[in-house]
Write an enzyme that holds these catalytic residues in place. Structure first.
Site, PDB file in Angstrom:
ATOM      1  N   LYS A  20       0.831  -1.204   0.000  1.00  0.00           N
ATOM      2  CA  LYS A  20       0.000   0.000   0.000  1.00  0.00           C
ATOM      3  C   LYS A  20       0.863   1.251   0.000  1.00  0.00           C
ATOM      4  O   LYS A  20       0.602   2.207  -0.742  1.00  0.00           O
ATOM      5  CB  LYS A  20      -0.890   0.040   1.243  1.00  0.00           C
ATOM      6  CG  LYS A  20      -2.187  -0.714   1.166  1.00  0.00           C
ATOM      7  CD  LYS A  20      -3.174  -0.211   2.216  1.00  0.00           C
ATOM      8  CE  LYS A  20      -2.544  -0.010   3.568  1.00  0.00           C
ATOM      9  NZ  LYS A  20      -3.334   0.835   4.459  1.00  0.00           N
ATOM     10  N   ARG A  25       2.248   6.024  -3.305  1.00  0.00           N
ATOM     11  CA  ARG A  25       3.274   6.966  -3.767  1.00  0.00           C
ATOM     12  C   ARG A  25       3.476   6.895  -5.272  1.00  0.00           C
ATOM     13  O   ARG A  25       3.655   7.931  -5.931  1.00  0.00           O
ATOM     14  CB  ARG A  25       4.584   6.709  -3.005  1.00  0.00           C
ATOM     15  CG  ARG A  25       4.510   7.169  -1.539  1.00  0.00           C
ATOM     16  CD  ARG A  25       5.557   6.511  -0.655  1.00  0.00           C
ATOM     17  NE  ARG A  25       5.586   7.081   0.694  1.00  0.00           N
ATOM     18  CZ  ARG A  25       4.706   6.792   1.654  1.00  0.00           C
ATOM     19  NH1 ARG A  25       3.713   5.938   1.417  1.00  0.00           N
ATOM     20  NH2 ARG A  25       4.809   7.363   2.847  1.00  0.00           N
ATOM     21  N   SER A 160       4.955  10.801   9.768  1.00  0.00           N
ATOM     22  CA  SER A 160       5.862  10.952   8.623  1.00  0.00           C
ATOM     23  C   SER A 160       5.100  11.358   7.370  1.00  0.00           C
ATOM     24  O   SER A 160       5.682  11.910   6.428  1.00  0.00           O
ATOM     25  CB  SER A 160       6.607   9.641   8.378  1.00  0.00           C
ATOM     26  OG  SER A 160       5.708   8.611   7.976  1.00  0.00           O
ATOM     27  N   GLN A 161       3.794  11.100   7.355  1.00  0.00           N
ATOM     28  CA  GLN A 161       2.981  11.417   6.174  1.00  0.00           C
ATOM     29  C   GLN A 161       2.853  12.925   5.954  1.00  0.00           C
ATOM     30  O   GLN A 161       2.657  13.368   4.821  1.00  0.00           O
ATOM     31  CB  GLN A 161       1.612  10.766   6.301  1.00  0.00           C
ATOM     32  CG  GLN A 161       1.674   9.252   6.239  1.00  0.00           C
ATOM     33  CD  GLN A 161       0.389   8.588   6.676  1.00  0.00           C
ATOM     34  OE1 GLN A 161      -0.567   9.246   7.088  1.00  0.00           O
ATOM     35  NE2 GLN A 161       0.362   7.263   6.600  1.00  0.00           N
ATOM     36  N   SER A 187       9.069   6.985  12.132  1.00  0.00           N
ATOM     37  CA  SER A 187       8.819   6.202  10.911  1.00  0.00           C
ATOM     38  C   SER A 187       9.616   6.760   9.732  1.00  0.00           C
ATOM     39  O   SER A 187       9.083   6.996   8.643  1.00  0.00           O
ATOM     40  CB  SER A 187       7.320   6.160  10.587  1.00  0.00           C
ATOM     41  OG  SER A 187       6.602   5.530  11.615  1.00  0.00           O
ATOM     42  N   ASP A 301       2.954  -0.219  12.868  1.00  0.00           N
ATOM     43  CA  ASP A 301       2.007  -1.164  12.266  1.00  0.00           C
ATOM     44  C   ASP A 301       2.324  -2.615  12.595  1.00  0.00           C
ATOM     45  O   ASP A 301       1.486  -3.500  12.392  1.00  0.00           O
ATOM     46  CB  ASP A 301       1.953  -0.976  10.747  1.00  0.00           C
ATOM     47  CG  ASP A 301       1.204   0.288  10.353  1.00  0.00           C
ATOM     48  OD1 ASP A 301       0.470   0.837  11.204  1.00  0.00           O
ATOM     49  OD2 ASP A 301       1.357   0.741   9.206  1.00  0.00           O
ATOM     50  N   LYS A 328      -4.992   5.604  15.430  1.00  0.00           N
ATOM     51  CA  LYS A 328      -5.144   4.862  14.172  1.00  0.00           C
ATOM     52  C   LYS A 328      -6.629   4.599  13.916  1.00  0.00           C
ATOM     53  O   LYS A 328      -7.497   5.314  14.412  1.00  0.00           O
ATOM     54  CB  LYS A 328      -4.354   3.553  14.253  1.00  0.00           C
ATOM     55  CG  LYS A 328      -2.844   3.743  14.337  1.00  0.00           C
ATOM     56  CD  LYS A 328      -2.272   4.199  13.006  1.00  0.00           C
ATOM     57  CE  LYS A 328      -0.754   4.185  13.011  1.00  0.00           C
ATOM     58  NZ  LYS A 328      -0.189   4.529  11.694  1.00  0.00           N
ATOM     59  N   ARG A 332      -5.456   1.664  18.989  1.00  0.00           N
ATOM     60  CA  ARG A 332      -4.926   0.335  18.722  1.00  0.00           C
ATOM     61  C   ARG A 332      -4.290  -0.314  19.954  1.00  0.00           C
ATOM     62  O   ARG A 332      -4.333  -1.530  20.098  1.00  0.00           O
ATOM     63  CB  ARG A 332      -3.932   0.408  17.561  1.00  0.00           C
ATOM     64  CG  ARG A 332      -4.068  -0.746  16.602  1.00  0.00           C
ATOM     65  CD  ARG A 332      -3.240  -0.538  15.354  1.00  0.00           C
ATOM     66  NE  ARG A 332      -4.067  -0.372  14.186  1.00  0.00           N
ATOM     67  CZ  ARG A 332      -3.614  -0.076  12.974  1.00  0.00           C
ATOM     68  NH1 ARG A 332      -2.337   0.101  12.796  1.00  0.00           N
ATOM     69  NH2 ARG A 332      -4.445   0.041  11.969  1.00  0.00           N
ATOM     70  N   ARG A 374      -5.939  -4.283  10.989  1.00  0.00           N
ATOM     71  CA  ARG A 374      -4.801  -4.962  11.606  1.00  0.00           C
ATOM     72  C   ARG A 374      -5.194  -5.719  12.873  1.00  0.00           C
ATOM     73  O   ARG A 374      -4.574  -6.732  13.207  1.00  0.00           O
ATOM     74  CB  ARG A 374      -3.671  -3.967  11.878  1.00  0.00           C
ATOM     75  CG  ARG A 374      -3.160  -3.329  10.596  1.00  0.00           C
ATOM     76  CD  ARG A 374      -1.791  -2.738  10.731  1.00  0.00           C
ATOM     77  NE  ARG A 374      -1.478  -1.923   9.556  1.00  0.00           N
ATOM     78  CZ  ARG A 374      -1.086  -2.408   8.380  1.00  0.00           C
ATOM     79  NH1 ARG A 374      -0.942  -3.708   8.226  1.00  0.00           N
ATOM     80  NH2 ARG A 374      -0.837  -1.588   7.359  1.00  0.00           N
TER      81      ARG A 374
END
Length: 420
Positions: A20, A25, A160-161, A187, A301, A328, A332, A374
Site C-alpha cells: 500500500k 506513492r 511521517s505522512q 517512521s 504497524d 489509528k 490500537r 490490523r
C-alpha cells in the site's frame, strides 16, 4: 461480517500482496508526471481506491484492470471545485492535502470512521502559513488559496505522512522551498520510501540535517512502466504465523525496501523463530519463542501482530514508544489489549505501549475487530496459538488493506467459517 476460526497451524507458500505504501506513492507521482504511466500490481484495497478516487477528482484519469493501472496525469489547470472523500485512509488524507490546494480552486474534504480524529492540525498550520485557507481544523472542511514557495515547518514526531505530502507538492511551486522538520523523525523509513519514488521520477530534494531543500518548478518524469513492490506490513502476519506453529514462506519481498516493516523478519529472529531468506522469498518456522522487548516508534504497524508473538513467547515483553497507535483506525493499544485479553493472554496497557507475559497457548474466545484491519488480521493469526475456537466480529475491516486475507488464510490451511 463475523467469522469463526478453528485453530490450525498455517503452512505453505504465498505471494506478498502489493505494498500500500509504495502503491500510494507511485499513483501520486504518476498523476503528476509528464506522460502516461502503467503501474503493475497484484492486489487492490479500499485505501488504494481512496487515493485513486481523490486523484481522479483532481484531474487524473485511470484505466484499471486486474493487475495494472494506466495513469493519465493531471493537467496543469486546477479544477474549479474538487470533492475529495478520503474514506478511512489517513495516508490518502495527508499525502494529498497539499496537492488539493495546488490543483483545485476549492476542495471540499470529507472522510469516515475515525479519520476526523486523526492528527492533521500541524499540516494545516504550515500550509496556512504559506497561502492555504481552511474553513475548519478537522473534517469535513474546505480548503482553498494559492500555495506559495517558502519555509514550511512541521513536527516529525507526529506523522511521517505530513513530510511525505509536502515533499510531493513543494517541487511543483514556482520558487525554492525549505521543509524544516522539528522534534526528530518518526517512521523515517516511510520518508525514505517517498524520497526514493521522487528520485525515480527525476525530482531533486537536498537533505541537510533536519531540513529538505526543494527547488521549484520541477517536472515529474515517468519511465512509463512502474512496478509496485511486495508489502512487508501485511506479509508480517503470514511470517508470524510461521513462527507460531507452521512453516510459512512469503515470496516477492524486497529485503532492501525502504518499508520500515521489513524489520519484522529481524524481530521474529530476536523472538527466537527460525528465519531464512533466499532471493525474494522469506521463510519462518517455529523453534521456542522467547520474550523480547522493543521500541515501536519506527514500526507502529507491526505492534498488533508482534503482540500476538509476545503473548505466545516465554517471558515478559515490553513494547514501548507506541503512543501514536491510539490515533489509528482504532485506539490500537486498547484494541490489542482487549482482543488478546479476550483470548486469554496476560497483557496490560501502558500510556505508550504494552506489557505482555507470554504463555504456551491461548484459550480462544470472541474478539471485537474494532473496525480495524490490523486487529482483525492479528486476531486471526492468534487463533493458530489457541486451544479453542476464535470468533471475530466485524471481520470485514480487512477490506481496508487486504480484502483477500481470509482466502489466503484458508489457502495456507486455516479453517474459517463465515457466520454472518
Amino acid at each position: 461480517m463475523d467469522v469463526k476460526i478453528t485453530p490450525s497451524a498455517l503452512t505453505g507458500e504465498i505471494d506478498a500482496i502489493s505494498s500500500k505504501s509504495h502503491f500510494h506513492r507511485l499513483l501520486i507521482a504518476a498523476a503528476l508526471a509528464n506522460k502516461k504511466s502503467v503501474i503493475f500490481y497484484n492486489k487492490m484495497s479500499d485505501d488504494i481506491k481512496a487515493t485513486l478516487r481523490c486523484l481522479s477528482k483532481l484531474g487524473a484519469r485511470f484505466d484499471i484492470t486486474e493487475h495494472q493501472v494506466s495513469v493519465t496525469p493531471i493537467k496543469e489547470r486546477p479544477v474549479q471545485k474538487a470533492l475529495l472523500d478520503f474514506g478511512e485512509c489517513g495516508t490518502t488524507y495527508r499525502l494529498l492535502l497539499p496537492l488539493a490546494v495546488i490543483f483545485s480552486e476549492s476542495a471540499e474534504l470529507s472522510g469516515h470512521g475515525r479519520l476526523s480524529k486523526r492528527p492533521i492540525k500541524e499540516l494545516c498550520r504550515t500550509l496556512s502559513e504559506n497561502g492555504a485557507v481552511f474553513s475548519e481544523s478537522t473534517l469535513p472542511m474546505t480548503v482553498s488559496g494559492n500555495l506559495r514557495s517558502g519555509i514550511y515547518t512541521i513536527p516529525g514526531s507526529v506523522s511521517s505522512q505530513y513530510i511525505s505530502g509536502l515533499l510531493f507538492a513543494l517541487p511543483l511551486l514556482k520558487g525554492q522551498s525549505e521543509l524544516v522538520v522539528e522534534d526528530g523523525f518518526s517512521s523515517r523509513g516511510y520518508i525514505d520510501l517517498t524520497l526514493d519514488v521522487l528520485k525515480e521520477f527525476g525530482i531533486t530534494v537536498i537533505e541537510k540535517g533536519n531540513r529538505f531543500i526543494i527547488p521549484g518548478e520541477q517536472k515529474y518524469k515517468t519511465k512509463g512502466n512502474l512496478y509496485c513492490e511486495g508489502d512487508w506490513s501485511n506479509s508480517a502476519f503470514w511470517l508470524a504465523a510461521g513462527a507460531i506453529g507452521g512453516r510459512v514462506s512469503v515470496k516477492d519481498l524486497n529485503d532492501k525496501s525502504y518499508q520500515p516493516d521489513r524489520d519484522v523478519f529481524n524481530l521474529l529472529c530476536l523472538f527466537g523463530a527460525s528465519v531464512k531468506s533466499k532471493k525474494a522469498k522469506f521463510t519462518v518456522s517455529p523453534i521456542e519463542l522467547k520474550a523480547y522487548s522493543f521500541d515501536a516508534d519506527s514500526i507502529p504497524d507491526l505492534v498488533p501482530i508482534m503482540s500476538v508473538i509476545a503473548a505466545l513467547s516465554d517471558g515478559n515483553t515490553v513494547i514501548f514508544n507506541a503512543g501514536r497507535l491510539r490515533e489509528k483506525e482504532s485506539d490500537r493499544l486498547s484494541a490489542i489489549r482487549a482482543f488478546l485479553s479476550s483470548l486469554g493472554a496476560d497483557i496490560t496497557e501502558t500510556e505508550d505501549g504494552l506489557n505482555i507475559n507470554g504463555k504456551d497457548s491461548l484459550a480462544g474466545g470472541e474478539v471485537d475487530g474494532c473496525n480495524d484491519h490490523r486487529i482483525v488480521m492479528a486476531a486471526a493469526i492468534a487463533s493458530c496459538g489457541c486451544r479453542g475456537e476464535v470468533v471475530i466480529h466485524g471481520a470485514e475491516a480487512i477490506n481496508k488493506s487486504y480484502p483477500d486475507f481470509f482466502e489466503d488464510f484458508t489457502a495456507l490451511g486455516g479453517r474459517v467459517k463465515v457466520l454472518s
